[in-house]
Design a protein around this motif. Structure first.
Motif, PDB file in Angstrom:
ATOM      1  N   LEU A  98       0.827  -1.212   0.000  1.00  0.00           N
ATOM      2  CA  LEU A  98       0.000   0.000   0.000  1.00  0.00           C
ATOM      3  C   LEU A  98       0.860   1.259   0.000  1.00  0.00           C
ATOM      4  O   LEU A  98       0.544   2.237  -0.676  1.00  0.00           O
ATOM      5  N   HIS A  99       1.952   1.241   0.752  1.00  0.00           N
ATOM      6  CA  HIS A  99       2.870   2.384   0.738  1.00  0.00           C
ATOM      7  C   HIS A  99       3.450   2.587  -0.658  1.00  0.00           C
ATOM      8  O   HIS A  99       3.567   3.724  -1.132  1.00  0.00           O
ATOM      9  N   LYS A 100       3.795   1.483  -1.330  1.00  0.00           N
ATOM     10  CA  LYS A 100       4.346   1.580  -2.689  1.00  0.00           C
ATOM     11  C   LYS A 100       3.335   2.205  -3.641  1.00  0.00           C
ATOM     12  O   LYS A 100       3.668   3.110  -4.404  1.00  0.00           O
ATOM     13  N   VAL A 101       2.103   1.740  -3.585  1.00  0.00           N
ATOM     14  CA  VAL A 101       1.055   2.298  -4.452  1.00  0.00           C
ATOM     15  C   VAL A 101       0.780   3.753  -4.085  1.00  0.00           C
ATOM     16  O   VAL A 101       0.645   4.605  -4.964  1.00  0.00           O
ATOM     17  N   GLY A 102       0.732   4.056  -2.783  1.00  0.00           N
ATOM     18  CA  GLY A 102       0.532   5.437  -2.344  1.00  0.00           C
ATOM     19  C   GLY A 102       1.628   6.352  -2.832  1.00  0.00           C
ATOM     20  O   GLY A 102       1.368   7.484  -3.272  1.00  0.00           O
ATOM     21  N   LEU A 103       2.873   5.875  -2.800  1.00  0.00           N
ATOM     22  CA  LEU A 103       3.998   6.677  -3.290  1.00  0.00           C
ATOM     23  C   LEU A 103       3.893   6.886  -4.796  1.00  0.00           C
ATOM     24  O   LEU A 103       4.125   7.991  -5.294  1.00  0.00           O
ATOM     25  N   ILE A 135       1.668  15.867 -12.257  1.00  0.00           N
ATOM     26  CA  ILE A 135       0.557  16.628 -12.845  1.00  0.00           C
ATOM     27  C   ILE A 135       0.540  18.050 -12.298  1.00  0.00           C
ATOM     28  O   ILE A 135       0.371  19.011 -13.056  1.00  0.00           O
ATOM     29  N   CYS A 136       0.712  18.192 -10.989  1.00  0.00           N
ATOM     30  CA  CYS A 136       0.697  19.529 -10.388  1.00  0.00           C
ATOM     31  C   CYS A 136       1.825  20.398 -10.925  1.00  0.00           C
ATOM     32  O   CYS A 136       1.624  21.583 -11.205  1.00  0.00           O
ATOM     33  N   ARG A 137       3.003  19.824 -11.087  1.00  0.00           N
ATOM     34  CA  ARG A 137       4.123  20.599 -11.648  1.00  0.00           C
ATOM     35  C   ARG A 137       3.824  21.011 -13.084  1.00  0.00           C
ATOM     36  O   ARG A 137       4.090  22.144 -13.475  1.00  0.00           O
ATOM     37  N   LYS A 138       3.278  20.096 -13.865  1.00  0.00           N
ATOM     38  CA  LYS A 138       2.959  20.379 -15.272  1.00  0.00           C
ATOM     39  C   LYS A 138       1.942  21.506 -15.380  1.00  0.00           C
ATOM     40  O   LYS A 138       2.056  22.380 -16.237  1.00  0.00           O
ATOM     41  N   GLU A 139       0.952  21.507 -14.498  1.00  0.00           N
ATOM     42  CA  GLU A 139      -0.120  22.498 -14.540  1.00  0.00           C
ATOM     43  C   GLU A 139       0.137  23.696 -13.623  1.00  0.00           C
ATOM     44  O   GLU A 139      -0.721  24.559 -13.473  1.00  0.00           O
ATOM     45  N   ASN A 140       1.335  23.741 -13.028  1.00  0.00           N
ATOM     46  CA  ASN A 140       1.725  24.827 -12.125  1.00  0.00           C
ATOM     47  C   ASN A 140       0.730  24.988 -10.971  1.00  0.00           C
ATOM     48  O   ASN A 140       0.294  26.091 -10.658  1.00  0.00           O
ATOM     49  N   ILE A 141       0.377  23.872 -10.348  1.00  0.00           N
ATOM     50  CA  ILE A 141      -0.535  23.855  -9.205  1.00  0.00           C
ATOM     51  C   ILE A 141       0.282  23.630  -7.946  1.00  0.00           C
ATOM     52  O   ILE A 141       1.054  22.664  -7.857  1.00  0.00           O
ATOM     53  N   LYS A 142       0.125  24.504  -6.980  1.00  0.00           N
ATOM     54  CA  LYS A 142       0.826  24.353  -5.706  1.00  0.00           C
ATOM     55  C   LYS A 142       0.009  23.465  -4.780  1.00  0.00           C
ATOM     56  O   LYS A 142      -1.213  23.540  -4.748  1.00  0.00           O
ATOM     57  N   TYR A 143       0.699  22.626  -4.022  1.00  0.00           N
ATOM     58  CA  TYR A 143       0.050  21.765  -3.041  1.00  0.00           C
ATOM     59  C   TYR A 143       1.018  21.541  -1.887  1.00  0.00           C
ATOM     60  O   TYR A 143       2.186  21.913  -1.971  1.00  0.00           O
ATOM     61  N   SER A 144       0.538  20.950  -0.835  1.00  0.00           N
ATOM     62  CA  SER A 144       1.415  20.631   0.294  1.00  0.00           C
ATOM     63  C   SER A 144       1.028  19.280   0.869  1.00  0.00           C
ATOM     64  O   SER A 144      -0.075  18.782   0.647  1.00  0.00           O
ATOM     65  N   ILE A 145       1.965  18.690   1.567  1.00  0.00           N
ATOM     66  CA  ILE A 145       1.699  17.467   2.312  1.00  0.00           C
ATOM     67  C   ILE A 145       1.897  17.792   3.784  1.00  0.00           C
ATOM     68  O   ILE A 145       2.532  18.791   4.129  1.00  0.00           O
ATOM     69  N   GLU A 146       1.330  16.968   4.664  1.00  0.00           N
ATOM     70  CA  GLU A 146       1.397  17.290   6.089  1.00  0.00           C
ATOM     71  C   GLU A 146       1.484  16.022   6.922  1.00  0.00           C
ATOM     72  O   GLU A 146       1.440  14.910   6.409  1.00  0.00           O
ATOM     73  N   MET A 198       1.188   6.993  -6.500  1.00  0.00           N
ATOM     74  CA  MET A 198       0.105   7.967  -6.698  1.00  0.00           C
ATOM     75  C   MET A 198       0.586   9.384  -6.385  1.00  0.00           C
ATOM     76  O   MET A 198       0.269  10.323  -7.120  1.00  0.00           O
ATOM     77  N   LEU A 199       1.348   9.531  -5.313  1.00  0.00           N
ATOM     78  CA  LEU A 199       1.859  10.849  -4.941  1.00  0.00           C
ATOM     79  C   LEU A 199       2.828  11.377  -5.997  1.00  0.00           C
ATOM     80  O   LEU A 199       2.788  12.556  -6.351  1.00  0.00           O
ATOM     81  N   ILE A 200       3.664  10.514  -6.544  1.00  0.00           N
ATOM     82  CA  ILE A 200       4.595  10.919  -7.599  1.00  0.00           C
ATOM     83  C   ILE A 200       3.826  11.387  -8.837  1.00  0.00           C
ATOM     84  O   ILE A 200       4.157  12.409  -9.442  1.00  0.00           O
ATOM     85  N   GLU A 201       2.783  10.652  -9.211  1.00  0.00           N
ATOM     86  CA  GLU A 201       1.977  11.055 -10.373  1.00  0.00           C
ATOM     87  C   GLU A 201       1.236  12.355 -10.092  1.00  0.00           C
ATOM     88  O   GLU A 201       1.155  13.240 -10.951  1.00  0.00           O
ATOM     89  N   PHE A 202       0.691  12.485  -8.887  1.00  0.00           N
ATOM     90  CA  PHE A 202       0.018  13.724  -8.491  1.00  0.00           C
ATOM     91  C   PHE A 202       0.988  14.895  -8.577  1.00  0.00           C
ATOM     92  O   PHE A 202       0.656  15.957  -9.116  1.00  0.00           O
TER      93      PHE A 202
END
Length: 62
Positions: free
Chosen positions: A14-19, A28-39, A21-25
């Motif tokens: 599950l950690h592998k799949v979650g990682l 996409i955010c970098r490509k579309e210039n969308i800022k996000y954060s993790i906590e 997903m986070l890498i793909e997210f």
């Protein structure tokens, strides 16, 4: 909600799949210039360990 008991191997998968997903997210955010954060544990694990905290499975229930 009933707590699901997972084996170490299942949590690792599950950690592998979650990682993945986070890498793909992030891609996409970098490509579309969308800022996000993790906590919380995700941020702590990324900064301190460079991965998910092995015993931190709470993100799977939120």
């Amino acid at each position: 909600m009933d707590k699901l008991i997972l084996t170490d191997g299942q949590i690792e998968k599950l950690h592998k799949v979650g990682l993945e997903m986070l890498i793909e997210f992030d891609r996409i955010c970098r490509k579309e210039n969308i800022k996000y954060s993790i906590e919380s544990g995700t941020l702590l694990g990324a900064v301190r360990d460079g991965r998910f905290i092995p015993w931190d499975d709470m993100w799977m229930y939120t």
